[in-house]
Design a protein around this motif. Structure first.
Motif, PDB file in Angstrom:
ATOM      1  N   ILE A 105       0.829  -1.206   0.000  1.00 34.27           N
ATOM      2  CA  ILE A 105       0.000   0.000   0.000  1.00 34.27           C
ATOM      3  C   ILE A 105       0.863   1.255   0.000  1.00 34.27           C
ATOM      4  N   TYR A 106       1.967   1.234   0.738  1.00 30.45           N
ATOM      5  CA  TYR A 106       2.874   2.387   0.751  1.00 30.45           C
ATOM      6  C   TYR A 106       3.386   2.676  -0.665  1.00 30.45           C
ATOM      7  N   ASN A 107       3.909   1.648  -1.344  1.00 25.25           N
ATOM      8  CA  ASN A 107       4.420   1.844  -2.705  1.00 25.25           C
ATOM      9  C   ASN A 107       3.312   2.258  -3.668  1.00 25.25           C
ATOM     10  N   TYR A 108       2.144   1.667  -3.491  1.00 22.79           N
ATOM     11  CA  TYR A 108       0.995   2.002  -4.347  1.00 22.79           C
ATOM     12  C   TYR A 108       0.654   3.490  -4.214  1.00 22.79           C
ATOM     13  N   ALA A 109       0.653   3.984  -2.979  1.00 20.00           N
ATOM     14  CA  ALA A 109       0.324   5.398  -2.747  1.00 20.00           C
ATOM     15  C   ALA A 109       1.396   6.315  -3.325  1.00 20.00           C
ATOM     16  N   VAL A 110       2.659   5.981  -3.093  1.00 16.59           N
ATOM     17  CA  VAL A 110       3.762   6.811  -3.589  1.00 16.59           C
ATOM     18  C   VAL A 110       3.737   6.888  -5.111  1.00 16.59           C
ATOM     19  N   LEU A 111       3.564   5.740  -5.755  1.00 13.39           N
ATOM     20  CA  LEU A 111       3.618   5.708  -7.216  1.00 13.39           C
ATOM     21  C   LEU A 111       2.363   6.295  -7.861  1.00 13.39           C
ATOM     22  N   ASN A 112       1.323   6.525  -7.053  1.00 10.81           N
ATOM     23  CA  ASN A 112       0.148   7.235  -7.562  1.00 10.81           C
ATOM     24  C   ASN A 112       0.212   8.723  -7.221  1.00 10.81           C
ATOM     25  N   GLY A 113       1.383   9.163  -6.780  1.00 10.63           N
ATOM     26  CA  GLY A 113       1.627  10.592  -6.605  1.00 10.63           C
ATOM     27  C   GLY A 113       1.294  11.161  -5.249  1.00 10.63           C
ATOM     28  N   TYR A 114       1.024  10.309  -4.257  1.00 14.78           N
ATOM     29  CA  TYR A 114       0.685  10.808  -2.931  1.00 14.78           C
ATOM     30  C   TYR A 114       1.943  10.978  -2.064  1.00 14.78           C
ATOM     31  N   SER A 115       1.888  11.973  -1.194  1.00 12.44           N
ATOM     32  CA  SER A 115       2.873  12.091  -0.121  1.00 12.44           C
ATOM     33  C   SER A 115       2.375  11.211   1.023  1.00 12.44           C
ATOM     34  N   VAL A 116       3.256  10.407   1.638  1.00 11.57           N
ATOM     35  CA  VAL A 116       2.821   9.411   2.630  1.00 11.57           C
ATOM     36  C   VAL A 116       3.585   9.581   3.940  1.00 11.57           C
ATOM     37  N   SER A 117       2.852   9.524   5.059  1.00 13.80           N
ATOM     38  CA  SER A 117       3.475   9.521   6.379  1.00 13.80           C
ATOM     39  C   SER A 117       2.667   8.627   7.305  1.00 13.80           C
ATOM     40  N   ILE A 118       3.245   8.326   8.464  1.00  9.13           N
ATOM     41  CA  ILE A 118       2.554   7.539   9.494  1.00  9.13           C
ATOM     42  C   ILE A 118       1.869   8.526  10.433  1.00  9.13           C
TER      43      ILE A 118
END
Length: 421
Positions: free
Chosen positions: A318-331
């Protein structure tokens, strides 16, 4: 000409900039993730759109006949010869540009001439450093290329007429164990796929890590690399890693050295750091990051045990999916509670909150008769007092409805290329 699977996820983002002569298009990503193929696909699309082949120059600095180009003078000589007498917009593609010392000066010079649309790729740390932004005078746009998503994994198997199991659960397990390096699709045996991934790891070490001036103690570096790969998705602090290494080696490495070696792994695109964000104070929390693998095969190709620890594995996907769809990700941290991911749409500044688990019903219930795992996953989301979308993503097929939180099956979600926001 070799058939190429069209990776529309990336092409759709790059396409508006094909003819842009003012912005240098920089494709970054781990080695063998498919950057060169995407550049070839762009070339093909330009030709389909009636751009003359003479106006397109493709230089791969890792392959003959351009492998020996190491200086600006050599690079410019080749470019000028290949474009001699060509009128109109010139499309310049350069693969593994970091092989040329001080390449930025040449690239800037061609951009400033005004009739060049420039595309470059790079695999190593330099391509994402702040220095690159300075030397390219800020006139570039970066496109992060990843290994195959699950959706692409299935579509690419179809493209190459590979057998696909009717049960997507089995295919999802295969994807976890095999990883998403595009070339692995062509191999039928799991062992062959692992051998290929190991060769990628060796290539990264030889070309991107060994040459790094930061790696002076290779034994310590290998220990840190092994630890991080084997503990992906776990909370990791410099202090904790330092204490672990002290127990193993009987001496404590400096925190500065550990930090540098983790940076080398990040810059080589083996791992990606996910920081914590306190939802109450609205501030990032340093020192308690999680590291995810840019491809799960880095773990499964280097370990003989194929048992899947679904917690970190599903988070990683899910982390990689979000990043590669252009999202900034944090916990996300909310007091004593934690949300697996906060994803932010960088363009519109909208958010979504995500919990990831294998299941919300492990058969154990609390005093209210509610499954313990369901309560654990929903409580942090229910404590967030805003109206942004909230998700619980699991492998369950029976989906729960609770307080407006969206419960989705992970396999269906990523198979359908769904958006969080």
């Amino acid at each position: 000409m070799e058939k190429l699977y069209k990776r529309e996820l990336y092409l759709s983002k790059i396409r508006p900039f094909y003819k842009d002569e003012d912005m240098i298009k920089v494709l970054t990503g781990v080695r063998r993730c498919g950057k060169s193929s995407i550049m070839q696909l762009i070339c093909n699309e330009l030709i389909e759109n009636e751009v003359s082949k003479n106006n397109i120059v493709y230089i791969n600095l890792d392959k003959r006949p351009y492998k020996g180009i190491k200086t600006q003078v050599q690079l410019e000589k080749v470019i000028d010869e290949l474009f001699l007498g060509i009128e109109g917009t010139k499309y310049l593609f350069i693969d593994e540009i970091q092989n040329v010392k001080d390449f930025e000066e040449s690239i800037n010079a061609y951009r400033e001439e005004g009739d060049y649309s420039i595309f470059i790729t790079g695999s190593n740390s330099y391509m994402l450093s702040g220095e690159l932004a300075t030397k390219l005078t800020g006139r570039y746009i970066e496109f992060k290329i990843g290994t195959l998503s699950f959706y692409e994994y299935i579509e690419m198997k179809k493209f190459f007429n590979k057998d696909i199991n009717n049960d997507m659960n089995i295919e999802f397990t295969n994807y976890i164990l095999e990883g998403g390096f595009p070339l692995t699709i062509k191999y039928d045996e799991v062992e062959s796929k692992k051998v290929y991934v190991q060769s990628v790891i060796n290539e990264i070490f030889e070309k991107d890590i060994k040459s790094s001036k930061k790696v002076r103690d290779k034994y310590l570096f290998n220990q840190i690399q092994t630890y991080i790969i084997n503990n992906f998705g776990s909370t990791t602090s410099i202090e904790g890693l330092s204490n672990y290494l002290e127990k193993v080696n009987k001496h404590k490495p400096s925190k500065h050295t550990i930090y540098n070696y983790l940076s080398v792994l990040e810059n080589a695109k083996i791992i990606s750091k996910c920081s914590r964000f306190d939802l109450k104070s609205k501030k990032s929390i340093n020192g308690e990051e999680k590291y995810y693998l840019t491809d799960l095969s880095f773990y499964f190709a280097t370990n003989t045990d194929n048992r899947i620890n679904y917690g970190p594995v599903l988070e990683n996907i899910i982390y990689n999916y979000a990043v590669l769809n252009g999202y900034s990700v944090s916990i996300g941290k909310i007091g004593k509670l934690e949300v697996d991911f906060i994803v932010r749409d960088i363009i519109n500044n909208n958010y979504a909150y995500i919990q990831v688990a294998k299941t919300i019903d492990n058969g154990i219930v609390n005093e209210k008769g509610i499954p313990v795992t369901e309560e654990r996953e929903y409580r942090p989301l229910e404590s967030i007092n805003d109206n942004y979308p909230k998700y619980v993503l699991t492998l369950d097929y029976l989906l729960q409805q609770r307080n407006g939180i969206k419960h989705e099956n992970i396999i269906k979600f990523v198979s359908n290329n769904k958006n969080f926001i």
